[in-house]
Design a protein around this motif. Structure first.
Motif, PDB file in Angstrom:
ATOM      1  N   ASN A   1       0.805  -1.233   0.000  1.00 32.98           N
ATOM      2  CA  ASN A   1       0.000   0.000   0.000  1.00 32.98           C
ATOM      3  C   ASN A   1       0.835   1.278   0.000  1.00 32.98           C
ATOM      4  N   ILE A   2       2.088   1.148  -0.341  1.00 30.30           N
ATOM      5  CA  ILE A   2       2.926   2.329  -0.562  1.00 30.30           C
ATOM      6  C   ILE A   2       2.854   2.660  -2.047  1.00 30.30           C
ATOM      7  N   GLU A   3       2.731   3.939  -2.378  1.00 29.16           N
ATOM      8  CA  GLU A   3       2.585   4.340  -3.774  1.00 29.16           C
ATOM      9  C   GLU A   3       3.880   4.122  -4.548  1.00 29.16           C
ATOM     10  N   GLY A   4       3.717   3.728  -5.815  1.00 27.99           N
ATOM     11  CA  GLY A   4       4.880   3.551  -6.659  1.00 27.99           C
ATOM     12  C   GLY A   4       4.497   3.247  -8.086  1.00 27.99           C
ATOM     13  N   GLN A   5       5.501   2.987  -8.900  1.00 26.52           N
ATOM     14  CA  GLN A   5       5.307   2.622 -10.302  1.00 26.52           C
ATOM     15  C   GLN A   5       5.961   1.267 -10.550  1.00 26.52           C
ATOM     16  N   LEU A   6       5.254   0.428 -11.324  1.00 23.02           N
ATOM     17  CA  LEU A   6       5.734  -0.920 -11.585  1.00 23.02           C
ATOM     18  C   LEU A   6       5.819  -1.162 -13.078  1.00 23.02           C
ATOM     19  N   SER A   7       6.944  -1.684 -13.527  1.00 22.84           N
ATOM     20  CA  SER A   7       7.124  -2.019 -14.935  1.00 22.84           C
ATOM     21  C   SER A   7       6.922  -3.516 -15.105  1.00 22.84           C
ATOM     22  N   PHE A   8       5.904  -3.875 -15.904  1.00 22.42           N
ATOM     23  CA  PHE A   8       5.543  -5.278 -16.086  1.00 22.42           C
ATOM     24  C   PHE A   8       6.227  -5.865 -17.311  1.00 22.42           C
ATOM     25  N   GLU A   9       6.637  -7.119 -17.184  1.00 24.38           N
ATOM     26  CA  GLU A   9       7.254  -7.849 -18.289  1.00 24.38           C
ATOM     27  C   GLU A   9       6.234  -8.849 -18.819  1.00 24.38           C
ATOM     28  N   GLU A  10       5.797  -8.672 -20.047  1.00 24.09           N
ATOM     29  CA  GLU A  10       4.807  -9.563 -20.653  1.00 24.09           C
ATOM     30  C   GLU A  10       5.316 -10.057 -21.999  1.00 24.09           C
ATOM     31  N   ARG A  11       4.850 -11.242 -22.393  1.00 23.10           N
ATOM     32  CA  ARG A  11       5.126 -11.698 -23.759  1.00 23.10           C
ATOM     33  C   ARG A  11       4.352 -10.825 -24.719  1.00 23.10           C
TER      34      ARG A  11
ATOM     35  N   LYS B   1       1.842  -0.627 -24.893  1.00 18.10           N
ATOM     36  CA  LYS B   1       1.394   0.694 -25.341  1.00 18.10           C
ATOM     37  C   LYS B   1       1.122   1.626 -24.159  1.00 18.10           C
ATOM     38  N   GLU B   2       0.109   1.261 -23.346  1.00 17.02           N
ATOM     39  CA  GLU B   2      -0.202   2.059 -22.160  1.00 17.02           C
ATOM     40  C   GLU B   2       0.769   1.747 -21.022  1.00 17.02           C
ATOM     41  N   GLY B   3       1.478   0.641 -21.112  1.00 17.71           N
ATOM     42  CA  GLY B   3       2.529   0.251 -20.168  1.00 17.71           C
ATOM     43  C   GLY B   3       3.874   0.481 -20.834  1.00 17.71           C
ATOM     44  N   PRO B   4       4.911  -0.202 -20.405  1.00 18.60           N
ATOM     45  CA  PRO B   4       4.888  -1.285 -19.413  1.00 18.60           C
ATOM     46  C   PRO B   4       4.739  -0.803 -17.975  1.00 18.60           C
ATOM     47  N   VAL B   5       4.784   0.531 -17.763  1.00 18.49           N
ATOM     48  CA  VAL B   5       4.739   1.053 -16.395  1.00 18.49           C
ATOM     49  C   VAL B   5       3.305   1.379 -15.997  1.00 18.49           C
ATOM     50  N   LEU B   6       2.882   0.828 -14.869  1.00 16.68           N
ATOM     51  CA  LEU B   6       1.563   1.109 -14.299  1.00 16.68           C
ATOM     52  C   LEU B   6       1.740   1.674 -12.905  1.00 16.68           C
ATOM     53  N   GLU B   7       0.789   2.540 -12.494  1.00 17.56           N
ATOM     54  CA  GLU B   7       0.769   3.036 -11.133  1.00 17.56           C
ATOM     55  C   GLU B   7       0.308   1.899 -10.216  1.00 17.56           C
ATOM     56  N   SER B   8       0.888   1.812  -9.037  1.00 20.05           N
ATOM     57  CA  SER B   8       0.507   0.745  -8.116  1.00 20.05           C
ATOM     58  C   SER B   8      -0.976   0.789  -7.769  1.00 20.05           C
TER      59      SER B   8
END
Length: 245
Positions: free
Chosen positions: A199-209, A233-240
């Protein structure tokens, strides 16, 4: 960006992990954490390989990749002055938070490379940050020294305990009681989901095929609180705050 790039160096820096520096147009790179799509000429590789940009300047791009299959294995054998067909940059990248006072970079395995350009941006903005890096074993560790050169406290953990602390990145954060009010993370999905649960705010970069790599095929879509988003496109970075567990 111009499609053809020239390999300046391609060297092994950890176990089956290579750093490649490419010469070419970098004018369209707009944020740390974007990625490029590399064409690998081989009968076994039909799709381009998406690889995060680790660092860049006015005419070079640095990528760090690990051999996972035939495509990356062929990439590791390429020599100086060979050319690569590259599309990009793609993705949204990380946005630097200039308000949080104590920030943390959290990288797991091949998720570590894009965080180096984040670290350089934080250093440029004179924002204090620490770095937590997680690897399987000592032979997999890379970039530790470069993060330290930016003045950060760097903590390394390995799953087998052969280097640094033993355990995963969350184990280390709890063990050292590291305080932070914002984070940037990239690594295995289980790691990212564990960070969301803090529950701490941050940004996460997801690795997807990925199929196309630029948003046309919808193959890398994931459901968020508001809508489906394409990781390429809208990623790979999403807000937590928008990640569904």
């Amino acid at each position: 960006m111009n499609n053809m790039y020239t390999i300046l160096t391609n060297e092994e820096i950890a176990y089956k992990t290579y750093r490649m520096i490419l010469f070419g147009d970098t004018s369209k790179i707009s944020a740390p954490g974007q990625f490029i799509n590399i064409k690998i000429d081989s009968a076994d590789t039909f799709l381009r390989r998406p690889i995060s940009i680790s660092d860049y300047d006015c005419n070079t791009i640095t990528i760090i990749y690990k051999i996972f299959g035939k495509g990356t294995e062929k990439l590791s054998k390429m020599k100086q002055f060979q050319e690569l067909d590259i599309l990009g940059p793609f993705g949204n990248g990380f946005t630097i938070n200039k308000n949080a006072k104590k920030q943390l970079l959290i990288g797991g395995g091949v998720g570590v490379p894009p965080l180096y350009s984040v670290a350089k941006e934080l250093y440029k903005e004179k924002i204090k940050f620490d770095v937590v890096l997680g690897f399987s074993s000592k032979s997999d560790v890379f970039l530790e020294g470069l993060f330290r050169s930016l003045g950060a406290n760097v903590y390394v953990t390995t799953m087998d305990g052969s280097y640094g602390y033993k355990g995963n990145v969350l184990d280390l954060i709890n063990l050292k009681n590291l305080y932070y009010d914002y984070y940037y993370a990239c690594g295995p999905e289980v790691m990212l989901h564990a960070l969301v649960k803090t529950n701490i705010e941050g940004q996460l970069s997801f690795e997807e095929r990925m199929g196309c790599g630029f948003g046309a095929c919808m193959g890398c879509s994931c459901k968020t609180i508001t809508s489906y988003k394409r990781i390429c496109k809208e990623g790979p970075v999403l807000e937590s705050s928008e990640v569904l567990l």
